[in-house]
Every structure is written in C-alpha cells, then in structure tokens.
Design a protein around this motif. Sequence first.
Motif, PDB file in Angstrom:
ATOM      1  N   ASP A 118       0.927  -1.278   0.137  1.00  0.00           N
ATOM      2  CA  ASP A 118       0.097  -0.109  -0.080  1.00  0.00           C
ATOM      3  C   ASP A 118       0.918   1.169  -0.013  1.00  0.00           C
ATOM      4  O   ASP A 118       0.574   2.317  -0.541  1.00  0.00           O
ATOM      5  N   TRP A 119       1.842   1.213   0.835  1.00  0.00           N
ATOM      6  CA  TRP A 119       2.789   2.508   0.798  1.00  0.00           C
ATOM      7  C   TRP A 119       3.617   2.603  -0.616  1.00  0.00           C
ATOM      8  O   TRP A 119       3.434   3.877  -1.069  1.00  0.00           O
ATOM      9  N   GLN A 120       3.898   1.544  -1.405  1.00  0.00           N
ATOM     10  CA  GLN A 120       4.390   1.765  -2.650  1.00  0.00           C
ATOM     11  C   GLN A 120       3.543   2.230  -3.578  1.00  0.00           C
ATOM     12  O   GLN A 120       3.494   3.350  -4.328  1.00  0.00           O
TER      13      GLN A 120
ATOM     14  N   SER B 250       0.638   4.220  -2.759  1.00  0.00           N
ATOM     15  CA  SER B 250       0.772   5.709  -2.530  1.00  0.00           C
ATOM     16  C   SER B 250       1.794   6.418  -3.194  1.00  0.00           C
ATOM     17  O   SER B 250       1.752   7.319  -3.707  1.00  0.00           O
ATOM     18  N   HIS B 251       2.938   5.765  -3.055  1.00  0.00           N
ATOM     19  CA  HIS B 251       4.179   6.646  -3.487  1.00  0.00           C
ATOM     20  C   HIS B 251       4.119   6.872  -4.917  1.00  0.00           C
ATOM     21  O   HIS B 251       4.450   8.018  -5.580  1.00  0.00           O
TER      22      HIS B 251
ATOM     23  N   GLU C 264       3.454  10.254  -1.988  1.00  0.00           N
ATOM     24  CA  GLU C 264       3.940  10.289  -0.715  1.00  0.00           C
ATOM     25  C   GLU C 264       5.393   9.622  -0.517  1.00  0.00           C
ATOM     26  O   GLU C 264       5.750   8.748  -1.210  1.00  0.00           O
TER      27      GLU C 264
ATOM     28  N   TYR D 235       8.338   7.627   0.399  1.00  0.00           N
ATOM     29  CA  TYR D 235       8.630   6.257   0.861  1.00  0.00           C
ATOM     30  C   TYR D 235       9.940   5.932   1.218  1.00  0.00           C
ATOM     31  O   TYR D 235      11.024   6.366   0.644  1.00  0.00           O
TER      32      TYR D 235
ATOM     33  N   ALA E   3      10.862   0.145   4.887  1.00  0.00           N
ATOM     34  CA  ALA E   3       9.898  -0.810   4.301  1.00  0.00           C
ATOM     35  C   ALA E   3      10.745  -2.260   4.137  1.00  0.00           C
ATOM     36  O   ALA E   3      10.083  -3.235   4.370  1.00  0.00           O
TER      37      ALA E   3
ATOM     38  N   ARG F  98       3.559   3.585   8.615  1.00  0.00           N
ATOM     39  CA  ARG F  98       3.233   3.269   7.228  1.00  0.00           C
ATOM     40  C   ARG F  98       3.949   2.087   6.926  1.00  0.00           C
ATOM     41  O   ARG F  98       3.263   1.319   6.167  1.00  0.00           O
TER      42      ARG F  98
ATOM     43  N   GLY G  56      -1.469  -0.417   6.739  1.00  0.00           N
ATOM     44  CA  GLY G  56      -2.327   0.143   5.416  1.00  0.00           C
ATOM     45  C   GLY G  56      -3.735  -0.072   5.381  1.00  0.00           C
ATOM     46  O   GLY G  56      -4.496  -0.047   6.496  1.00  0.00           O
TER      47      GLY G  56
ATOM     48  N   ARG H 154      -4.687   8.920   4.576  1.00  0.00           N
ATOM     49  CA  ARG H 154      -3.968   7.846   4.076  1.00  0.00           C
ATOM     50  C   ARG H 154      -4.604   7.064   2.736  1.00  0.00           C
ATOM     51  O   ARG H 154      -5.696   6.905   2.713  1.00  0.00           O
TER      52      ARG H 154
ATOM     53  N   THR I 211      -4.363   3.939   0.367  1.00  0.00           N
ATOM     54  CA  THR I 211      -4.070   2.606   0.371  1.00  0.00           C
ATOM     55  C   THR I 211      -5.098   1.989  -1.048  1.00  0.00           C
ATOM     56  O   THR I 211      -5.655   2.471  -1.732  1.00  0.00           O
TER      57      THR I 211
END
Length: 350
Positions: A179-181, A183-184, A189, A191, A196, A240, A244, A324, A326
Amino acid sequence: MPLLARTVLAPLAVEIRSDAIDHLPTLLRETNIAPTGRVAVVAGTGIGHDLVADLNLPQATTHVIEAGDLSHARDLARLLKTSDIDALVALGGGRVIDTAKYAATELGTPLVAVATSLAHDGIASPVASLRNENGVSTSYGVHTPLAIAVDLDRVLRAPAVQRFSGIGDVLTNLSAVADWQLSHRHTAERYDGLAAALAYSGAEAVLRHPKGIDDPDFLYTLASALVQGGLAMGMAGSSRPCSGGCHEIAHAIEHLYPGSGSHGQQGALGALYCTWIRDDRQLWDDLVVAYRRHGLPTTPTELGLTPDRLTKAIAYAPATRPGRYTILEHRDMDTHEIRHHLDGMIDELG
C-alpha cells in the motif's frame, strides 16, 4: 565526494531469550542504563505480582498498575515524578508497555521494555495505543524504548491467542508495504525503502517459517519480526511500514463490531482481502497457507462476522485513517463491488 548517511534512533540492546527476566540486571548494568539497578518496575494487575516477585533487583521499586488507558499512563507519570530512578522498566504485555512508554516520555526517563507476550509490534514502536477519556483507542507518539527484552519462557506461558494475534500483526506488513508503494506511485507520498525492507523482511521470515507457535525457533523469529516492525515505524516516522488498508479494516471492525477477534486477527483478514483486490495472487496464496498453518481467519465467519458485516466494515475502513492512501482508497469501491470481491475470495477459499 561527500559521504552521506542518516542517524537512526534504535535501542541500545535487543535481547530475545528464554530467561530475559532473570538476565535483566545484567542488561541494565552492561548497557549502563541503570548500573546499580535503581529503576522503577511496573507490571499489570493480571500476573504482575508474580512477575515482580521473580526479579533480582534489590534497588528497584515495583508497582503493579492498571494499564491501557491514557488516565493510567498519566497516573503513572505523576506517581514517579519525584522518584530518583535511572530508568523505568515495563514488564508484561502490550497494555503495560504502552502505558509505560507514555509515562516515560512525559517524565523524560529512559524506558526498558520487557515483553512477556507477542500480541503486536508495540514492543519497539514509537507509538503508545491507549484508550482516551471516551474509551476510544488512540495512538500517541512516544519515545522508542532504550532497551528491549523478550522473555520467551513467559511468552510460551501466555494465552495462545496472543501469539496468533502477533503473527497476524506481523503478516499485515506485507500488505502495508504494498500500500505504501502504491501511494508513493500515485500520490508522491514519501517512501522509505530502508524502513519498508526492515518491516517486510521480518514478515517474510514469519511467512516462510514451517513451524508453529510452540516452537522456540519460530517464537524467536516472530519476536524479531515484531521488533523489526516497531523499529521500521520509528525509522519512517509513521506507522506506514506496518499499517495500510489491512489496519483500516481492523480499526473499522473494532469500531463497528467490538470484540470480533484480536486486532492482529482482524488485520490479518484485512490484509488477505486487500491482497485479493490488489490481484497479487502469489502473495495471496502464500498468506492462505500461513493463515491455515497458524489458525488465522481467512473468512468473515472465522472471525465471527457475516459477509454483510465485513462488507460494511470494509466500506467504512477508509474513514478510520483520513488522508491515508491504500488499495481501498485507490479502488474506491461501493458496497456492491466490495461484496462482489469478497464473495469471489470466499469462493476461491472453498
């Protein structure tokens, strides 16, 4: 060419061993945190009296406390405000450690976290989850413990559901990093690849480990992964790496249907659903194998929910973490689409 690097706040020591409580005086001395053992030790009301009775710290003061609420943490800070101590030692599970983390931060006192259960990654995180005056669980930023110990003997004596919850909490990292990837890529966002990698590698080790919750080697791997997750959050400056859409769903379940499993179990089911709609079939298959090995829920009924209730929770989930991004926000599904994908996942599980 200049050499560029960054400083990462991390504990002076991390000890995961069968006799961590017995070894505590040595840990305090060798790290120079409290060489004379002049500490305040806090433990919860459940097994706290038994825990403090096992200590070999004649210079310590011991306190069996109520834990888990913001008011408890503030009471503890007031209790210790005039104490002449080198450190605060939290002995027990997540509620005690989070209560002590908040109090130690208020006091500006070093904290040593000694975990006797493995229910979640709060052992090493810079976050304290405490119920506020309205009874709502709220996350507060705190200092990372200066030293961490996990007593595997005590972990084995704790209820098995706590270990199941810890496994679920760790495995959600695999979905949270994805999810973080995402969003990036879509929102730019920031990262942090190192944070990670730390969270992901610990989760991968648990995912691939062939043993169960009573195996010492598996428990060491689980404890290490939980510590890694906490440190990853501190490194990233946010939750993060470990939170997520999976945890949005967990928070939604707890809000709408309190008592439906532990947070780790709720997050595990959320991670399975998020991985399904992300169409990462390899990870989804691997998660199903691991969940079945450890008795984690793969369907809403295994968590005590109906498909309708889980659908409602998934629809509500993005509201639990405004801002957030995701896979849930990315897909932006209505309840009909959510239920369609949920039914497809359940059918695939047979």
